[in-house]
Structure formats: structure tokens, C-alpha cells
Design an enzyme around this catalytic site. Structure first.
Site, PDB file in Angstrom:
ATOM      1  N   SER A 135     -14.020  31.517   6.034  1.00 43.49           N
ATOM      2  CA  SER A 135     -13.556  32.031   7.310  1.00 43.49           C
ATOM      3  C   SER A 135     -12.040  31.869   7.328  1.00 43.49           C
ATOM      4  O   SER A 135     -11.539  30.751   7.199  1.00 43.49           O
ATOM      5  CB  SER A 135     -14.201  31.223   8.442  1.00 43.49           C
ATOM      6  OG  SER A 135     -13.645  31.592   9.680  1.00 43.49           O
ATOM      7  N   LYS A 161     -14.559  36.337   5.705  1.00 43.53           N
ATOM      8  CA  LYS A 161     -14.618  36.600   7.147  1.00 43.53           C
ATOM      9  C   LYS A 161     -13.206  36.442   7.685  1.00 43.53           C
ATOM     10  O   LYS A 161     -12.520  35.473   7.352  1.00 43.53           O
ATOM     11  CB  LYS A 161     -15.559  35.590   7.793  1.00 43.53           C
ATOM     12  CG  LYS A 161     -15.390  35.348   9.280  1.00 43.53           C
ATOM     13  CD  LYS A 161     -16.568  34.550   9.812  1.00 43.53           C
ATOM     14  CE  LYS A 161     -16.155  33.493  10.815  1.00 43.53           C
ATOM     15  NZ  LYS A 161     -17.306  32.688  11.260  1.00 43.53           N
ATOM     16  N   LYS A 163     -10.846  36.369  11.251  1.00 44.82           N
ATOM     17  CA  LYS A 163     -10.890  36.272  12.705  1.00 44.82           C
ATOM     18  C   LYS A 163     -10.155  37.464  13.278  1.00 44.82           C
ATOM     19  O   LYS A 163      -9.085  37.839  12.775  1.00 44.82           O
ATOM     20  CB  LYS A 163     -10.216  34.969  13.155  1.00 44.82           C
ATOM     21  CG  LYS A 163     -10.991  33.720  12.753  1.00 44.82           C
ATOM     22  CD  LYS A 163     -12.304  33.616  13.509  1.00 44.82           C
ATOM     23  CE  LYS A 163     -12.951  32.255  13.280  1.00 44.82           C
ATOM     24  NZ  LYS A 163     -14.191  32.118  14.078  1.00 44.82           N
ATOM     25  N   ASP A 188     -14.929  38.163  12.901  1.00 41.97           N
ATOM     26  CA  ASP A 188     -15.458  37.270  13.939  1.00 41.97           C
ATOM     27  C   ASP A 188     -14.502  37.285  15.122  1.00 41.97           C
ATOM     28  O   ASP A 188     -13.347  36.881  15.005  1.00 41.97           O
ATOM     29  CB  ASP A 188     -15.597  35.847  13.378  1.00 41.97           C
ATOM     30  CG  ASP A 188     -16.244  34.876  14.374  1.00 41.97           C
ATOM     31  OD1 ASP A 188     -16.557  35.294  15.509  1.00 41.97           O
ATOM     32  OD2 ASP A 188     -16.427  33.694  14.012  1.00 41.97           O
ATOM     33  N   GLU A 213     -19.177  39.472  14.212  1.00 41.41           N
ATOM     34  CA  GLU A 213     -19.729  38.248  14.797  1.00 41.41           C
ATOM     35  C   GLU A 213     -19.275  38.060  16.239  1.00 41.41           C
ATOM     36  O   GLU A 213     -18.073  38.097  16.527  1.00 41.41           O
ATOM     37  CB  GLU A 213     -19.276  37.059  13.922  1.00 41.41           C
ATOM     38  CG  GLU A 213     -19.933  35.731  14.268  1.00 41.41           C
ATOM     39  CD  GLU A 213     -19.475  34.610  13.326  1.00 41.41           C
ATOM     40  OE1 GLU A 213     -18.902  34.896  12.257  1.00 41.41           O
ATOM     41  OE2 GLU A 213     -19.673  33.440  13.691  1.00 41.41           O
ATOM     42  N   ASP A 238     -23.347  34.234  17.244  1.00 48.68           N
ATOM     43  CA  ASP A 238     -22.972  32.847  16.949  1.00 48.68           C
ATOM     44  C   ASP A 238     -23.095  32.067  18.260  1.00 48.68           C
ATOM     45  O   ASP A 238     -24.150  31.478  18.561  1.00 48.68           O
ATOM     46  CB  ASP A 238     -21.538  32.827  16.359  1.00 48.68           C
ATOM     47  CG  ASP A 238     -20.934  31.441  16.219  1.00 48.68           C
ATOM     48  OD1 ASP A 238     -21.566  30.451  16.630  1.00 48.68           O
ATOM     49  OD2 ASP A 238     -19.792  31.316  15.707  1.00 48.68           O
ATOM     50  N   LYS A 262     -25.497  27.379  13.511  1.00 48.74           N
ATOM     51  CA  LYS A 262     -24.673  26.179  13.398  1.00 48.74           C
ATOM     52  C   LYS A 262     -25.555  25.016  13.820  1.00 48.74           C
ATOM     53  O   LYS A 262     -26.122  25.025  14.919  1.00 48.74           O
ATOM     54  CB  LYS A 262     -23.424  26.271  14.281  1.00 48.74           C
ATOM     55  CG  LYS A 262     -22.383  27.232  13.725  1.00 48.74           C
ATOM     56  CD  LYS A 262     -21.124  27.281  14.540  1.00 48.74           C
ATOM     57  CE  LYS A 262     -20.148  28.271  13.923  1.00 48.74           C
ATOM     58  NZ  LYS A 262     -19.033  28.604  14.838  1.00 48.74           N
ATOM     59  N   GLY A 290     -19.588  27.290  10.301  1.00 47.28           N
ATOM     60  CA  GLY A 290     -18.834  26.045  10.184  1.00 47.28           C
ATOM     61  C   GLY A 290     -18.031  25.762  11.433  1.00 47.28           C
ATOM     62  O   GLY A 290     -17.799  26.658  12.255  1.00 47.28           O
TER      63      GLY A 290
HETATM   64  O1  OSB Z   1     -16.689  30.996  15.253  1.00 43.65           O
HETATM   65  O2  OSB Z   1     -17.355  30.430  13.328  1.00 43.65           O
HETATM   66  C1  OSB Z   1     -16.617  30.237  14.300  1.00 43.65           C
HETATM   67  C2  OSB Z   1     -14.173  27.391  13.531  1.00 43.65           C
HETATM   68  C3  OSB Z   1     -14.109  26.770  14.756  1.00 43.65           C
HETATM   69  C4  OSB Z   1     -14.810  27.299  15.807  1.00 43.65           C
HETATM   70  C5  OSB Z   1     -15.593  28.446  15.636  1.00 43.65           C
HETATM   71  C6  OSB Z   1     -15.680  29.060  14.397  1.00 43.65           C
HETATM   72  C7  OSB Z   1     -14.933  28.536  13.340  1.00 43.65           C
HETATM   73  C8  OSB Z   1     -14.879  29.147  12.025  1.00 43.65           C
HETATM   74  C9  OSB Z   1     -14.489  28.245  10.888  1.00 43.65           C
HETATM   75  O3  OSB Z   1     -15.047  30.320  11.800  1.00 43.65           O
HETATM   76  C10 OSB Z   1     -15.587  27.966   9.944  1.00 43.65           C
HETATM   77  C11 OSB Z   1     -15.178  26.867   8.995  1.00 43.65           C
HETATM   78  O4  OSB Z   1     -14.442  27.173   8.056  1.00 43.65           O
HETATM   79  O5  OSB Z   1     -15.594  25.706   9.205  1.00 43.65           O
HETATM   80 MG    MG Z   2     -18.170  32.490  14.896  1.00 49.47          MG
END
Ligand code: OSB
Ligand code: MG
Length: 374
Positions: A135, A161, A163, A188, A213, A238, A262, A290
Site C-alpha cells: 500500500s 495499491k 491511496k 484505496d 477500496e 474495508d 483486517k 494492514g
Molecule cells: O485503508 O488499508 C487502509 C493504513 C492505515 C489505515 C488504513 C489503511 C492503511 C493502509 C496501509 O493502507 C497498509 C499497511 O501497509 O499496513
Molecule cells: Mg483501506
């Protein structure tokens, strides 16, 4: 096993580089660790919430409050034959899934250790090669993002992925696709869009994304079902999924074609197993999300990812992407093929570096069962 004592610790860990989502930037993690003690053994877990109530309502400080004043007292001194009995002890607590998950997950780890089995086998996992994605947060420039993607693709990660948010979406996706036409790519949005953006979100179909996402509200399922009917790209939920009933509702409404599980967000292993089973039965693939976890939460994520329906690359990646030094030994590594191999040692499967944890600890409290508790 009887829960004899629980230690709550807050550690501070600076990230190797900042992580930015549609709701903000994180530089330093404030992480609560839980150590549950019984019969001379310790079970470890991590509360996976963020520092601010921007991803969900929980924060490091609300978790500490709920642990100290409610969740830990509800389990202290109690006996359990199996960790799946722990959620019932905390059933009066509404919400606070990540906090409750930490209590339950430490008990799973503890009992797996006692059984001499790696946690992943203890929960019923079977996959021995876990496909990994990464991510990648919002960067200061598109150039920085392209460079970061290039690095992760070269490291072997199987899916990327990124953001996204209004103003950091179409132009960015265009550039990413220009540089990397063939990668498995997804976006995402962390709930950054509304019903007014359906036409805009439909325009993402041109980028051949593996999935989009949680584009809409963090607590919404219904409007995602309306969106999913209008776009070709698969919606992945999510934030909106907290238990098996949510997953069933999303599936029945056609709100998504993929679910991100998660472990903390669904309240721990017992609930995660139920969500897993509901999705598996419906033919909806899942992957492990994550929360910028330390090695302890990461090890729990690895265990969960060995369940059979975790067929898509997850966000669980190498320790060194987050930390200068992780709190477990060995650190989590990912092969050049983008694979994590689950550990063979009992329990967590990794050594907990208690000395390093002590150095990183800014606050701790041990709660002990009174001699008279049942
Ligand atoms: O939406 O998946 C998410 C991190 C913090 C809060 C929400 C998210 C995330 C990530 C990071 O996408 C995932 C990771 O590398 O741990
Ligand atoms: Mg997410």
C-alpha cells in the site's frame, strides 16, 4: 488456561517514511501492545488502531481507556479452554473492535504456544505461500509516487495499491498506468467520495484497476451497492465490514466483489474466521489489510492470511518498509517473487524482542488477577 496477568504497553515507533491517506499523514506510530500471562507463558498482541479517530472511531488513547477500565478487567482471572470463548467475556462492550481483538488475539497466541503449534496452524490455516502487495501512500509529487512504485515492483511485490482522494486520482492513475501498463493496480480512497462522484468514479474504469477500496462513507454498505452496479471495476469494502453479518449484507446487496479483512477491524480471530467463512461460501475472495503494524500485529496478519479464502495479495509487507528495526526476530521478509512464508515456530512464530520493546515503551501497566477471582 487462566488469565493471570495482562501488561499493557505503549511503544512509539517512527516510520521509515511518512504514510499519507485521504484522511491524513502519519510519521510516528503510538502502538499499544498486550502481553497476556498464564502458566509461565506469554501471549502477545497489538491494538491496530491509529493515533487519531480518522480511519475508525478507535485511537491509541481510547484503546488504553477501554483496556484498562473494561476489557482487561472482564477477562482477568477468568479461565478458558479455547480462545474463541474470550469474545463472550467482553460482549457488553459495543464497538472498540480493535481493542477487543487485542485481548482475544493474545489469548490465541498464548494457547498456540502452549499447544506447541504455530498460530497459523492453530487457527486452521493451510496456505504456505502468501502473495504480497504493498500500500503506497499519497506522496508530495507524482514523480515521488512513480519512483516508489518502481522500487516496490523491483522488490517483487505482486500488486500495487495507491491511496487516492479527490485531486489525487485521475491524473495520478493516468501517469501510473503510463509508466506501469501491466501491473496489478488498485486504488484505496478511505471513504473520500460521495454519491455526487459516481460519474467521476466510473471514469476510473479506463485504468483497469483490480479493485477500488472503500470509495464511499466509512459506515456505508447500501450506497456502495448502488455504485457497484454503475461501475465495471470491482468494489472492495474495508472500513464498513466489522463482522460476518456486515459481510453477508454486503454480499447480498452486491455492494462489493472483494472484501479486505483486517483482523482488528472485525474484532479478532473468532470474528475473522466467521467473515472468512461467509465470503468463502459466497465465492467472494478476500485479502488481509494492514494498519502499519509492528512485527507483532504483522505476525498475527500473516497467520490470518494462511486461511484458504485469502487468495488475493494482501497489504502485509516486509518489516523494513516500515521500521528501522522491528520488534520481532527475524523480521518479516518478502521473497523476490513477492511471497511471505509463514513461520514454523510455535505461537507467533517470531521471537518478541522484549529488550527493544522496553526501550521503546513510554508507558506501561500490569493488571493482575486477584487471588480470589474465578
Ligand atoms: O485503508 O488499508 C487502509 C493504513 C492505515 C489505515 C488504513 C489503511 C492503511 C493502509 C496501509 O493502507 C497498509 C499497511 O501497509 O499496513
Ligand atoms: Mg483501506
Amino acid at each position: 488456561m487462566k488469565i493471570e496477568a495482562v501488561v499493557i504497553r505503549e511503544i512509539r515507533m517512527p516510520l521509515v517514511s511518512f504514510f499519507e491517506t485521504s484522511f491524513g499523514r502519519t510519521d510516528v506510530r503510538r502502538i499499544l501492545l498486550l502481553e497476556v500471562k498464564s502458566e509461565g507463558l506469554s501471549g502477545w498482541s497489538e491494538v491496530t488502531c491509529g493515533e487519531a479517530p480518522f480511519y475508525c472511531h478507535e485511537t491509541t488513547d481510547t484503546a488504553r481507556h477501554i483496556l484498562q477500565d473494561f476489557a482487561v478487567p472482564m477477562v482477568l482471572g477468568k479461565n478458558f479452554d479455547h480462545p474463541s470463548e474470550i469474545p463472550a467475556m467482553m460482549k457488553l462492550i459495543r464497538g472498540h473492535e480493535m481493542t477487543r481483538a487485542a485481548v482475544e488475539n493474545a489469548a490465541w497466541e498464548l494457547q498456540a504456544r502452549k499447544a506447541g503449534q504455530p498460530l497459523w496452524k492453530f487457527i486452521g490455516g493451510s496456505r504456505t505461500e502468501l502473495p504480497c502487495g504493498v500500500s503506497i501512500g499519497i506522496k508530495n509529487s507524482i514523480g515521488d509516487l512513480i519512483e516508489a512504485i518502481g522500487r516496490e515492483v523491483a522488490a517483487g511485490y505482486q500488486r500495487i495499491k495507491i491511496k487516492i482522494k479527490p485531486g489525487w486520482d485521475v491524473t495520478v492513475l493516468e501517469q501510473v498506468r503510463k509508466h506501469f501498463p501491466n501491473i496489478l493496480l488498485m486504488g484505496d480512497a478511505n471513504s473520500a467520495y460521495t454519491v455526487d462522484d459516481f460519474a467521476h468514479l466510473k471514469s476510473f474504469d479506463q485504468f483497469d484497476l483490480m479493485m477500488l477500496e472503500q470509495p464511499l462513507w466509512y459506515d456505508d454498505i447500501y450506497l456502495h451497492s448502488r455504485l457497484q452496479r454503475e461501475i465495471r471495476t470491482a468494489v472492495c469494502l474495508d472500513e464498513a465490514i466489522h463482522h460476518a453479518r456486515d459481510a453477508q449484507e454486503a454480499i447480498d446487496l452486491g455492494a462489493c466483489r472483494i472484501i479486505n479483512i483486517k483482523l482488528g477491524r472485525v474484532g479478532g480471530f473468532t470474528s475473522a474466521l466467521k467473515v472468512h467463512d461467509v465470503t468463502q461460501k459466497a465465492g467472494i475472495p478476500v485479502w488481509c489489510g494492514g494498519m502499519l503494524e509492528s512485527g507483532i500485529g504483522r505476525a498475527h496478519n500473516i497467520a490470518m492470511s494462511t486461511l484458504p479464502n485469502f487468495t488475493l495479495p494482501g497489504d502485509v509487507s516486509a518489516s523494513k518498509r516500515y521500521w528501522k528495526e522491528d520488534i520481532i526476530e527475524p523480521e518479516v521478509t518478502v521473497s523476490q517473487q513477492g511471497i511471505i512464508t509463514p513461520p514454523s515456530a510455535p505461537g507467533l512464530g517470531f521471537e518478541v524482542k522484549t529488550g527493544l520493546i522496553q526501550q521503546l515503551t513510554v508507558w506501561e501497566q500490569e493488571l493482575r488477577a486477584s487471588a480470589h477471582a474465578v
